[in-house]
Scaffold this active site. Sequence first.
Site: not given
Length: 336
Positions: A164, A236, A332
């Site tokens: 990520r 998420s 995130e």
Amino acid sequence: MEYYNHYPLQDYTTFGVVAYTRKFYRFDTQKELKQWLEKESDKHPKKLVLGGGSNLLFTGDFDGTVLFPAFKGIELLEDNKDTVLVDISAGENWDDCVAWCVERGLGGIENLSYIPGNAGAAAVQNIGAYGVELADVVDRVEGFLLDSGEVFSMDVNECMYDYRYSIFKGPLQNNVVITNLVLRLSKKPKYLLDYGQVKEAVEKRGPANLKNIRNAIIDIRKSKLPDPNELGNGGSFFKNPIVEKPLFETLKQNYPDAVGYPHAQNRFKVAAGWLIEKAGWKGKCIGNAGVHDKQALVLINKGGATGKEIADLACEIQSDVLEKFGIKLDPEVNIL
Ligand code: EPU
């Protein structure tokens, strides 16, 4: 090109929270964007590039200029014996790109089916799911640097991809508009079915092939993750934390059911969803912001939540998880 003042962003992020930007520019072609960068850019010191808005939470209005690249196009660039190069414009809906490739028998991104957002943002975020990351198939990413207006083309190594993470979230954060990405896909794909229930879900549908994998992944995602059109969310909310081995061993001693997987450099990636659920947050809400009852890593707008309410809920969860397990959760989602 379209231009607006005091423009509502509620429909531009999947959290669906109310927020306005001082200025909003939509670009339908790369040429329009290039001209704007040459002539207008200096007048706009604070800029934000918006993709599909699936990873963005506004906690208030944006006192700056939003740039929205809406250019479309998917094109086969090179057709070799075993692989192809596919050029994807940043404003394409990511899942439409996956569908396009699967229909043509091009493998590599089928496990990334049904992820909300646009292609440009996928390259920033290094989207990942079910054992695949975008970085696995990126050949290069192209765009403009916002400060100089220069064109760039970076190969996959220059993009500094990690879990990520990319150069576009690091040293070049807020300084690029991605125009297109070039993916190297396979005509003889190797299917990756080892993650969670993927294999089982594919077998229910028949033989392992790109279409069945794509549809199985869509089934799994639909069963766990809320549809942003029905319930605002950003996927998420936190990254799965990567911790040193001793901390993971202590966690396992205290909670034998803790979920984690070996990661690079002798570290472990812990399932943040497990931590949040174990801390008692699954299905809970504060005001109109809540924790999804089927996947604790997803925070939801239950209707009318403000960005601040969702961010406050996230803070509460972070402190509680830190206190209970000694593990820090990093968002995130990009909180603005
Ligand atoms: N878990 C729980 N409780 C929960 C949720 C998860 O105990 O409420 C545990 C389960 O043991 C489960 C494990 O956590 O087996 C992993 O859960 P899951 O397979 O749902 O994946 P995740 O680690 O929670 C990551 C990505 C997702 C991606 C899935 C599938 C991150 C931050 N998230 O979630 O990506 O779809 O894996 O590969 O890495 C996103 O980034 O927005 C996203 C949805």
